[in-house]
Design a protein around this motif. Structure first.
Motif, PDB file in Angstrom:
ATOM      1  N   GLN A  78       0.835  -1.189   0.000  1.00 12.96           N
ATOM      2  CA  GLN A  78       0.000   0.000   0.000  1.00 12.96           C
ATOM      3  C   GLN A  78       0.879   1.253   0.000  1.00 12.96           C
ATOM      4  O   GLN A  78       0.628   2.202  -0.750  1.00 12.96           O
ATOM      5  N   VAL A  79       1.912   1.251   0.835  1.00 11.23           N
ATOM      6  CA  VAL A  79       2.848   2.376   0.871  1.00 11.23           C
ATOM      7  C   VAL A  79       3.507   2.531  -0.495  1.00 11.23           C
ATOM      8  O   VAL A  79       3.602   3.640  -1.035  1.00 11.23           O
ATOM      9  N   GLN A  80       3.922   1.419  -1.077  1.00 10.82           N
ATOM     10  CA  GLN A  80       4.584   1.467  -2.381  1.00 10.82           C
ATOM     11  C   GLN A  80       3.646   1.992  -3.461  1.00 10.82           C
ATOM     12  O   GLN A  80       4.080   2.703  -4.369  1.00 10.82           O
ATOM     13  N   SER A  81       2.361   1.697  -3.361  1.00  8.64           N
ATOM     14  CA  SER A  81       1.417   2.200  -4.366  1.00  8.64           C
ATOM     15  C   SER A  81       1.324   3.723  -4.303  1.00  8.64           C
ATOM     16  O   SER A  81       1.195   4.383  -5.332  1.00  8.64           O
ATOM     17  N   TYR A  82       1.403   4.288  -3.085  1.00  8.93           N
ATOM     18  CA  TYR A  82       1.442   5.743  -2.955  1.00  8.93           C
ATOM     19  C   TYR A  82       2.710   6.300  -3.598  1.00  8.93           C
ATOM     20  O   TYR A  82       2.675   7.282  -4.333  1.00  8.93           O
TER      21      TYR A  82
END
Length: 86
Positions: free
Chosen positions: A14-18
């Motif tokens: 999820q962090v990487q998608s941001y």
């Protein structure tokens, strides 16, 4: 039984998608904490006005802290409007 078409993302994903969408993150730990306590999809609603859907990227200069500030403002406003003792 219905199969949901999207894959469940880990907190790290999820962090990487941001990050992949161009959002600036100053503290990975703070982002992970917020995602665990608030949730990815709830926070996503506060980022729509900062997201360029055509480019599939956040507006340049968008920080995760901006999203958290919007969320906190909404929480405080809701508390004033809906839970005020008359």
């Amino acid at each position: 039984m219905y199969q949901y078409p999207k894959q469940i993302l880990t907190i790290e994903q999820q962090v990487q998608s941001y990050v992949d969408a161009g959002m600036k993150i100053t503290s990975q730990e703070d982002v992970e904490k917020a995602l665990k306590s608030i949730g990815f999809y709830r926070l996503r609603g506060y980022s729509f006005q900062l997201y360029d859907n055509a480019a599939k990227k956040y507006v340049p200069g968008t920080n995760f802290e901006d999203i958290i500030k919007l969320y906190q403002f909404d929480q405080e406003l809701s508390a004033l409007v809906f839970f005020d003792d008359f």
